[in-house]
Motif scaffolding. Structure first.
Motif, mmCIF file in Angstrom:
data_model
loop_
_atom_site.group_PDB
_atom_site.id
_atom_site.type_symbol
_atom_site.label_atom_id
_atom_site.label_comp_id
_atom_site.label_asym_id
_atom_site.label_seq_id
_atom_site.Cartn_x
_atom_site.Cartn_y
_atom_site.Cartn_z
ATOM 1 N N LEU A 1 -13.550 -6.773 -8.564
ATOM 2 C CA LEU A 1 -13.061 -6.582 -7.108
ATOM 3 C C LEU A 1 -11.563 -7.320 -6.886
ATOM 4 C CD1 LEU A 1 -15.790 -6.900 -4.305
ATOM 5 C CD2 LEU A 1 -14.299 -4.956 -4.585
ATOM 6 N N SER A 2 -11.533 -8.442 -7.427
ATOM 7 C CA SER A 2 -10.065 -9.053 -7.494
ATOM 8 C C SER A 2 -9.364 -8.259 -8.407
ATOM 9 C CB SER A 2 -10.235 -10.672 -8.064
ATOM 10 O OG SER A 2 -11.034 -11.313 -7.020
ATOM 11 N N LEU A 3 -9.666 -7.709 -9.567
ATOM 12 C CA LEU A 3 -9.027 -7.079 -10.291
ATOM 13 C C LEU A 3 -8.302 -5.568 -9.614
ATOM 14 C CD1 LEU A 3 -7.844 -6.281 -13.019
ATOM 15 C CD2 LEU A 3 -9.996 -5.149 -13.650
ATOM 16 N N VAL A 4 -9.241 -4.874 -8.977
ATOM 17 C CA VAL A 4 -8.906 -3.945 -8.131
ATOM 18 C C VAL A 4 -7.980 -4.253 -7.044
ATOM 19 C CG1 VAL A 4 -9.969 -2.344 -6.093
ATOM 20 C CG2 VAL A 4 -10.993 -2.648 -8.654
ATOM 21 N N ALA A 5 -8.023 -5.320 -6.384
ATOM 22 C CA ALA A 5 -7.028 -5.599 -5.393
ATOM 23 C C ALA A 5 -5.621 -5.794 -6.095
ATOM 24 C CB ALA A 5 -7.392 -7.009 -4.619
ATOM 25 N N GLY A 6 -5.630 -6.493 -7.315
ATOM 26 C CA GLY A 6 -4.499 -6.592 -8.029
ATOM 27 C C GLY A 6 -3.719 -5.402 -8.498
ATOM 28 N N ILE A 7 -4.851 -4.250 -8.868
ATOM 29 C CA ILE A 7 -4.218 -2.993 -9.288
ATOM 30 C C ILE A 7 -3.495 -2.333 -7.976
ATOM 31 C CG2 ILE A 7 -4.800 -0.872 -9.941
ATOM 32 C CD1 ILE A 7 -6.909 -2.134 -11.881
ATOM 33 N N GLY A 8 -4.348 -2.532 -6.696
ATOM 34 C CA GLY A 8 -3.998 -1.992 -5.637
ATOM 35 C C GLY A 8 -2.466 -2.517 -5.151
ATOM 36 N N LEU A 9 -2.201 -3.846 -5.361
ATOM 37 C CA LEU A 9 -0.825 -4.250 -5.041
ATOM 38 C C LEU A 9 0.213 -3.755 -5.923
ATOM 39 C CD1 LEU A 9 -1.645 -8.146 -4.738
ATOM 40 C CD2 LEU A 9 -0.712 -6.490 -3.037
ATOM 41 N N VAL A 10 -0.200 -3.194 -6.998
ATOM 42 C CA VAL A 10 0.961 -2.431 -7.934
ATOM 43 C C VAL A 10 1.160 -1.379 -7.881
ATOM 44 C CG1 VAL A 10 1.589 -2.149 -10.235
ATOM 45 C CG2 VAL A 10 0.547 -4.514 -9.750
ATOM 46 N N ARG A 11 0.099 -0.659 -7.360
ATOM 47 C CA ARG A 11 0.158 0.904 -7.386
ATOM 48 C C ARG A 11 0.325 1.544 -5.810
ATOM 49 N NH1 ARG A 11 -2.114 4.012 -11.706
ATOM 50 N NH2 ARG A 11 -1.523 5.657 -10.200
ATOM 51 N N PHE A 12 0.021 0.706 -4.805
ATOM 52 C CA PHE A 12 0.292 1.334 -3.463
ATOM 53 C C PHE A 12 1.581 1.593 -3.119
ATOM 54 C CE2 PHE A 12 -4.225 0.381 -2.009
ATOM 55 C CZ PHE A 12 -4.809 1.271 -2.447
ATOM 56 N N PRO A 13 2.092 2.466 -2.468
ATOM 57 C CA PRO A 13 3.563 2.829 -2.380
ATOM 58 C C PRO A 13 4.146 1.900 -1.101
ATOM 59 C CG PRO A 13 2.160 4.532 -1.184
ATOM 60 C CD PRO A 13 1.181 3.451 -1.891
ATOM 61 N N ASP A 14 3.586 1.592 -0.070
ATOM 62 C CA ASP A 14 4.251 1.138 1.027
ATOM 63 C C ASP A 14 3.765 -0.375 1.267
ATOM 64 O OD1 ASP A 14 2.087 2.036 2.252
ATOM 65 O OD2 ASP A 14 3.119 2.822 4.032
ATOM 66 N N THR A 15 4.201 -1.162 2.237
ATOM 67 C CA THR A 15 3.894 -2.433 2.544
ATOM 68 C C THR A 15 2.550 -2.584 3.251
ATOM 69 O OG1 THR A 15 6.220 -3.087 3.011
ATOM 70 C CG2 THR A 15 4.597 -4.551 3.751
ATOM 71 N N LEU A 16 2.081 -1.709 4.071
ATOM 72 C CA LEU A 16 0.951 -1.707 4.833
ATOM 73 C C LEU A 16 -0.204 -1.437 4.026
ATOM 74 C CD1 LEU A 16 1.809 -0.143 8.258
ATOM 75 C CD2 LEU A 16 1.609 -2.563 7.502
ATOM 76 N N ASP A 17 -0.172 -0.584 2.852
ATOM 77 C CA ASP A 17 -1.073 -0.264 2.074
ATOM 78 C C ASP A 17 -1.489 -1.377 1.182
ATOM 79 O OD1 ASP A 17 -1.654 2.324 3.273
ATOM 80 O OD2 ASP A 17 -0.196 3.064 1.646
ATOM 81 N N ARG A 18 -0.350 -2.135 0.680
ATOM 82 C CA ARG A 18 -0.544 -3.278 -0.094
ATOM 83 C C ARG A 18 -0.978 -4.314 0.680
ATOM 84 N NH1 ARG A 18 5.644 -2.589 -2.921
ATOM 85 N NH2 ARG A 18 5.018 -0.883 -4.438
ATOM 86 N N MET A 19 -0.690 -4.602 1.753
ATOM 87 C CA MET A 19 -1.314 -5.507 2.543
ATOM 88 C C MET A 19 -2.717 -5.334 2.720
ATOM 89 S SD MET A 19 -0.521 -6.482 6.495
ATOM 90 C CE MET A 19 -0.990 -4.984 7.118
ATOM 91 N N HIS A 20 -3.215 -4.057 2.918
ATOM 92 C CA HIS A 20 -4.531 -3.947 2.779
ATOM 93 C C HIS A 20 -5.402 -4.271 1.447
ATOM 94 C CE1 HIS A 20 -8.308 -1.601 3.770
ATOM 95 N NE2 HIS A 20 -8.287 -1.120 2.578
ATOM 96 N N ALA A 21 -4.684 -3.895 0.448
ATOM 97 C CA ALA A 21 -5.188 -4.197 -0.905
ATOM 98 C C ALA A 21 -5.304 -5.721 -1.178
ATOM 99 C CB ALA A 21 -4.400 -3.661 -1.911
ATOM 100 N N ALA A 22 -4.283 -6.538 -0.543
ATOM 101 C CA ALA A 22 -4.197 -7.799 -0.936
ATOM 102 C C ALA A 22 -5.291 -8.747 -0.149
ATOM 103 C CB ALA A 22 -2.737 -8.654 -0.465
ATOM 104 N N THR A 23 -5.776 -8.139 1.151
ATOM 105 C CA THR A 23 -6.600 -8.976 1.677
ATOM 106 C C THR A 23 -8.168 -8.431 1.732
ATOM 107 O OG1 THR A 23 -6.169 -7.352 3.587
ATOM 108 C CG2 THR A 23 -4.852 -9.403 3.632
ATOM 109 N N LYS A 24 -8.227 -7.376 2.041
ATOM 110 C CA LYS A 24 -9.929 -6.629 2.009
ATOM 111 C C LYS A 24 -10.535 -7.020 0.744
ATOM 112 C CE LYS A 24 -9.162 -4.230 6.188
ATOM 113 N NZ LYS A 24 -9.985 -4.208 7.315
ATOM 114 N N PRO A 25 -10.438 -6.268 -0.336
ATOM 115 C CA PRO A 25 -11.113 -6.570 -1.601
ATOM 116 C C PRO A 25 -10.915 -7.826 -2.319
ATOM 117 C CG PRO A 25 -9.099 -5.040 -2.109
ATOM 118 C CD PRO A 25 -9.275 -5.386 -0.291
ATOM 119 N N GLN A 26 -9.612 -8.539 -2.156
ATOM 120 C CA GLN A 26 -9.624 -9.832 -2.733
ATOM 121 C C GLN A 26 -10.377 -10.820 -1.852
ATOM 122 O OE1 GLN A 26 -7.710 -12.582 -1.165
ATOM 123 N NE2 GLN A 26 -7.749 -13.681 -3.295
#
Length: 109
Positions: A19-44
């Motif tokens: 799950l932490s790996l998925v969060a890191g991948i989401g931080l790199v792959r998601f296009p905008d700030t709000l999507d990255r914010m979601h990836a940085a908090t929930k699965p992490q």
């Protein structure tokens, strides 16, 4: 019983790491700030909590469990606040596409 706890702890450690790996991948792959914010908090956060439970099942000493509980409380209290501050800063700096928002509570400010 100890062997079962070790296996469950190992599985939780693996799930938390994934799950932490998925969060890191989401931080790199998601296009905008709000999507990255979601990836940085929930699965992490869930990944860190799974890691902590896995460690608790593997270590099983009082001082270690106390430290793991403190880490979990700190993680649960700081991640939502950090996400709120990141989102607000992105909104104020104009890095959020307001047409994507369902409700814009800060529009009149």
């Amino acid at each position: 019983m100890s062997a079962v706890a070790d296996w469950v702890g190992g599985l939780l450690l693996l799930a938390g790491a994934l799950l932490s790996l998925v969060a890191g991948i989401g931080l790199v792959r998601f296009p905008d700030t709000l999507d990255r914010m979601h990836a940085a908090t929930k699965p992490q956060v869930l990944g860190v909590l799974l890691l902590l439970v896995g460690l608790a099942l593997r270590l099983r000493t009082g001082s270690d469990l106390g430290m793991l509980v403190l880490v979990a409380i700190f993680q649960l209290s700081t991640a939502p606040v950090a996400a709120q501050m990141i989102g607000r800063a992105a909104y104020r700096s104009g890095r959020v596409d307001r047409s994507l928002l369902d409700v814009d509570e800060l529009a009149d400010r």
